[in-house]
Design an enzyme around this catalytic site. Structure first.
Site, PDB file in Angstrom:
ATOM      1  N   MET A   1       0.842  -1.199   0.000  1.00 46.64           N
ATOM      2  CA  MET A   1       0.000   0.000   0.000  1.00 46.64           C
ATOM      3  C   MET A   1       0.881   1.254   0.000  1.00 46.64           C
ATOM      4  O   MET A   1       0.411   2.347   0.335  1.00 46.64           O
ATOM      5  CB  MET A   1      -0.925   0.009   1.211  1.00 46.64           C
ATOM      6  CG  MET A   1      -1.905  -1.162   1.182  1.00 46.64           C
ATOM      7  SD  MET A   1      -3.382  -0.860   2.161  1.00 46.64           S
ATOM      8  CE  MET A   1      -2.675  -0.580   3.758  1.00 46.64           C
TER       9      MET A   1
ATOM     10  N   GLU B   1       5.460 -11.969   6.867  1.00 47.49           N
ATOM     11  CA  GLU B   1       4.942 -12.684   8.054  1.00 47.49           C
ATOM     12  C   GLU B   1       4.476 -11.708   9.126  1.00 47.49           C
ATOM     13  O   GLU B   1       3.791 -12.095  10.062  1.00 47.49           O
ATOM     14  CB  GLU B   1       6.033 -13.591   8.641  1.00 47.49           C
ATOM     15  CG  GLU B   1       6.319 -14.805   7.802  1.00 47.49           C
ATOM     16  CD  GLU B   1       7.299 -15.748   8.465  1.00 47.49           C
ATOM     17  OE1 GLU B   1       7.866 -15.397   9.534  1.00 47.49           O
ATOM     18  OE2 GLU B   1       7.519 -16.836   7.908  1.00 47.49           O
ATOM     19  N   LYS B   2       4.864 -10.449   8.990  1.00 49.07           N
ATOM     20  CA  LYS B   2       4.381  -9.419   9.922  1.00 49.07           C
ATOM     21  C   LYS B   2       2.842  -9.449   9.981  1.00 49.07           C
ATOM     22  O   LYS B   2       2.242  -9.303  11.028  1.00 49.07           O
ATOM     23  CB  LYS B   2       4.899  -8.064   9.437  1.00 49.07           C
ATOM     24  CG  LYS B   2       4.022  -6.890   9.666  1.00 49.07           C
ATOM     25  CD  LYS B   2       4.442  -6.132  10.874  1.00 49.07           C
ATOM     26  CE  LYS B   2       3.602  -4.918  11.186  1.00 49.07           C
ATOM     27  NZ  LYS B   2       2.453  -4.647  10.392  1.00 49.07           N
ATOM     28  N   ASP B   3       2.225  -9.623   8.815  1.00 50.18           N
ATOM     29  CA  ASP B   3       0.762  -9.749   8.729  1.00 50.18           C
ATOM     30  C   ASP B   3       0.446 -11.231   8.524  1.00 50.18           C
ATOM     31  O   ASP B   3       0.042 -11.657   7.443  1.00 50.18           O
ATOM     32  CB  ASP B   3       0.246  -8.895   7.570  1.00 50.18           C
ATOM     33  CG  ASP B   3       0.631  -7.434   7.751  1.00 50.18           C
ATOM     34  OD1 ASP B   3       0.002  -6.754   8.561  1.00 50.18           O
ATOM     35  OD2 ASP B   3       1.600  -6.977   7.107  1.00 50.18           O
TER      36      ASP B   3
ATOM     37  N   GLN C   1     -10.382  -2.405   2.418  1.00 47.60           N
ATOM     38  CA  GLN C   1      -9.866  -3.118   3.590  1.00 47.60           C
ATOM     39  C   GLN C   1      -9.762  -2.228   4.820  1.00 47.60           C
ATOM     40  O   GLN C   1      -9.290  -2.668   5.862  1.00 47.60           O
ATOM     41  CB  GLN C   1      -8.527  -3.795   3.268  1.00 47.60           C
ATOM     42  CG  GLN C   1      -7.357  -2.853   3.073  1.00 47.60           C
ATOM     43  CD  GLN C   1      -6.135  -3.593   2.564  1.00 47.60           C
ATOM     44  OE1 GLN C   1      -6.090  -4.029   1.417  1.00 47.60           O
ATOM     45  NE2 GLN C   1      -5.145  -3.760   3.415  1.00 47.60           N
TER      46      GLN C   1
ATOM     47  N   SER D   1       6.642  -0.915  10.220  1.00 49.17           N
ATOM     48  CA  SER D   1       5.281  -0.761   9.729  1.00 49.17           C
ATOM     49  C   SER D   1       5.094   0.677   9.262  1.00 49.17           C
ATOM     50  O   SER D   1       5.654   1.610   9.851  1.00 49.17           O
ATOM     51  CB  SER D   1       4.286  -1.056  10.858  1.00 49.17           C
ATOM     52  OG  SER D   1       3.015  -0.532  10.534  1.00 49.17           O
TER      53      SER D   1
ATOM     54  N   GLU E   1      11.875  -0.502   4.935  1.00 49.48           N
ATOM     55  CA  GLU E   1      12.785  -1.637   4.732  1.00 49.48           C
ATOM     56  C   GLU E   1      12.057  -2.986   4.755  1.00 49.48           C
ATOM     57  O   GLU E   1      12.536  -3.950   4.165  1.00 49.48           O
ATOM     58  CB  GLU E   1      13.902  -1.624   5.781  1.00 49.48           C
ATOM     59  CG  GLU E   1      15.020  -0.636   5.476  1.00 49.48           C
ATOM     60  CD  GLU E   1      15.813  -0.980   4.204  1.00 49.48           C
ATOM     61  OE1 GLU E   1      16.048  -2.176   3.931  1.00 49.48           O
ATOM     62  OE2 GLU E   1      16.189  -0.045   3.468  1.00 49.48           O
TER      63      GLU E   1
ATOM     64  N   HIS F   1       9.110  -3.643   3.389  1.00 49.24           N
ATOM     65  CA  HIS F   1       8.677  -3.857   2.004  1.00 49.24           C
ATOM     66  C   HIS F   1       9.879  -4.210   1.121  1.00 49.24           C
ATOM     67  O   HIS F   1       9.785  -5.071   0.240  1.00 49.24           O
ATOM     68  CB  HIS F   1       8.029  -2.584   1.429  1.00 49.24           C
ATOM     69  CG  HIS F   1       6.814  -2.104   2.163  1.00 49.24           C
ATOM     70  ND1 HIS F   1       6.776  -0.905   2.826  1.00 49.24           N
ATOM     71  CD2 HIS F   1       5.582  -2.666   2.324  1.00 49.24           C
ATOM     72  CE1 HIS F   1       5.569  -0.732   3.361  1.00 49.24           C
ATOM     73  NE2 HIS F   1       4.840  -1.785   3.080  1.00 49.24           N
TER      74      HIS F   1
ATOM     75  N   GLN G   1      -3.014 -12.416   7.412  1.00 49.92           N
ATOM     76  CA  GLN G   1      -3.206 -12.041   6.009  1.00 49.92           C
ATOM     77  C   GLN G   1      -2.475 -13.030   5.094  1.00 49.92           C
ATOM     78  O   GLN G   1      -3.013 -13.470   4.066  1.00 49.92           O
ATOM     79  CB  GLN G   1      -2.671 -10.618   5.811  1.00 49.92           C
ATOM     80  CG  GLN G   1      -2.517 -10.198   4.368  1.00 49.92           C
ATOM     81  CD  GLN G   1      -2.078  -8.752   4.253  1.00 49.92           C
ATOM     82  OE1 GLN G   1      -2.869  -7.863   4.478  1.00 49.92           O
ATOM     83  NE2 GLN G   1      -0.829  -8.507   3.907  1.00 49.92           N
TER      84      GLN G   1
HETATM   85  P1  AMP Z   1       1.430  -2.955   3.512  1.00 50.86           P
HETATM   86  O1  AMP Z   1       1.973  -1.923   2.595  1.00 50.86           O
HETATM   87  O2  AMP Z   1       1.481  -2.568   4.943  1.00 50.86           O
HETATM   88  O3  AMP Z   1       0.100  -3.502   3.071  1.00 50.86           O
HETATM   89  O4  AMP Z   1       2.424  -4.182   3.405  1.00 50.86           O
HETATM   90  C1  AMP Z   1       2.763  -4.736   2.151  1.00 50.86           C
HETATM   91  C2  AMP Z   1       3.492  -6.037   2.376  1.00 50.86           C
HETATM   92  O5  AMP Z   1       4.680  -5.782   3.133  1.00 50.86           O
HETATM   93  C3  AMP Z   1       2.680  -7.058   3.167  1.00 50.86           C
HETATM   94  O6  AMP Z   1       2.907  -8.343   2.612  1.00 50.86           O
HETATM   95  C4  AMP Z   1       3.265  -6.935   4.545  1.00 50.86           C
HETATM   96  O7  AMP Z   1       3.125  -8.112   5.316  1.00 50.86           O
HETATM   97  C5  AMP Z   1       4.714  -6.665   4.229  1.00 50.86           C
HETATM   98  N1  AMP Z   1       5.396  -6.060   5.374  1.00 50.86           N
HETATM   99  C6  AMP Z   1       5.014  -4.957   6.069  1.00 50.86           C
HETATM  100  N2  AMP Z   1       5.852  -4.728   7.090  1.00 50.86           N
HETATM  101  C7  AMP Z   1       6.779  -5.714   7.058  1.00 50.86           C
HETATM  102  C8  AMP Z   1       7.908  -6.039   7.875  1.00 50.86           C
HETATM  103  N3  AMP Z   1       8.246  -5.306   8.937  1.00 50.86           N
HETATM  104  N4  AMP Z   1       8.650  -7.131   7.537  1.00 50.86           N
HETATM  105  C9  AMP Z   1       8.304  -7.888   6.459  1.00 50.86           C
HETATM  106  N5  AMP Z   1       7.255  -7.624   5.654  1.00 50.86           N
HETATM  107  C10 AMP Z   1       6.496  -6.569   5.956  1.00 50.86           C
END
Ligand code: AMP
Length: 285
Positions: free
Chosen positions: A33, A151-153, A64, A188, A38, A40, A156
């Site tokens: 999103m 794996e943070k999410d 969402q 995050s 780091e 991502h 999901q």
């Molecule tokens: P988001 O932009 O928050 O929707 O996240 C996009 C992708 O990045 C998702 O698959 C998240 O699980 C992953 N992600 C977000 N934060 C982390 C993190 N700290 N470590 C690994 N992957 C992450």
């Protein structure tokens, strides 16, 4: 640094990926999103290791977010994000407009049962339907060999694995370990909402999960250990606790008794900011 092209349309994205695939080049997909950090970039780097070409996507998916959630104030900086993604090795950024993803008349929802029953499911009604629908679309639009999720999410990630299997989507779903700050806080996009005081409190969450995981693995009884953990989180300064649970990491059903594969899951609030994290619990020796 690789040259990063930005595409907005589904037809253009399909064309670019088809050209690579017909040249025998494997393609990895990294949906995000935006508000790139780091964590991502770890997904982009993992994709880069496995695949010749990497497509990142940025789409702040309104379906969402709940009505009281942070869709409007979600951080957006496409140019900055594009530079970071290019630096980590992405070849293409797909950043569609809202109407390209949800054209007039859009009426389909992908809903994954079971895995969404516990943890974040009851606290964010409609959230996983929004995620499952948009990820299904992105997987079908891109036609990549592999797609990378953090794996943070964790919930999901399991939901996405399930829908890809159930809907026969021929993209391998790859989970990437959580990237953390030096003090343990999971990276995050929402961490930027935290003021310095809240940022300090936030670091208690991973420390507590790690400690609790060790105690459970050493034989502590889950119910009292979790209750103590909940009290400790409140005492540390979190304003609200959605849940702290021990769950089976395959089914995401809470476990009263530790049994592999087990993982701790938590969602907490600092002011208006909701943080989630999870930690594996090794089998008791
Ligand atoms: P988001 O932009 O928050 O929707 O996240 C996009 C992708 O990045 C998702 O698959 C998240 O699980 C992953 N992600 C977000 N934060 C982390 C993190 N700290 N470590 C690994 N992957 C992450």
């Amino acid at each position: 640094m690789t040259e990063l092209s930005i595409l907005r349309g589904v037809v253009e994205l399909r064309g670019a990926v088809a050209a690579w695939r017909s040249a025998g080049e494997s393609v990895g997909l990294v949906p995000t999103m935006g508000a790139i950090h780091e964590g991502h970039l770890a997904l982009v780097r993992a994709a880069r290791r496995d695949c010749r070409r990497v497509v990142a996507t940025i789409f702040v998916n309104p379906t969402q977010f709940g009505p009281a959630e942070d869709f409007k104030r979600y951080p957006r900086d496409e140019a900055g994000d594009a530079a970071l993604l290019a630096g980590a090795g992405a070849d293409l950024l797909f950043a569609p407009a809202l109407e390209a993803v949800y054209p007039a008349g859009f009426a389909t929802t992908v809903s994954v049962a079971g895995l969404t029953r516990h943890l974040c499911g009851p606290h964010r009604p409609g959230h996983f339907d929004g995620v499952a629908t948009v990820v299904t679309k992105l997987l079908l639009m891109a036609g990549a060999a592999r797609a990378y999720f953090g794996e943070k999410d964790f919930q999901q990630l399991q939901v996405i694995r399930r829908l890809a299997t159930d809907l026969d989507i021929p993209t391998e779903i790859v989970g990437v370990p959580t990237l953390r700050e030096p003090d343990g806080l999971a990276l995050s996009s929402r961490n930027r909402y935290l003021d310095p005081e809240a940022r300090k409190v936030a670091a208690v969450l991973p420390a507590l999960l790690q400690d609790l995981s060790g105690r459970l693995a050493a034989g502590a009884s889950p119910a009292p250990a979790l209750e103590e953990g909940r009290k400790a989180l409140r005492a540390a300064g979190f304003d609200k606790l959605d849940y702290l649970e021990l769950a089976d990491e395959a089914t995401l059903t809470p476990q009263a008794k530790l049994g592999p594969p087990a993982r701790l899951f938590a969602a907490v609030w600092l002011g208006k900011t909701r943080l989630i994290d999870n930690w594996p619990v090794p089998a008791t020796r």
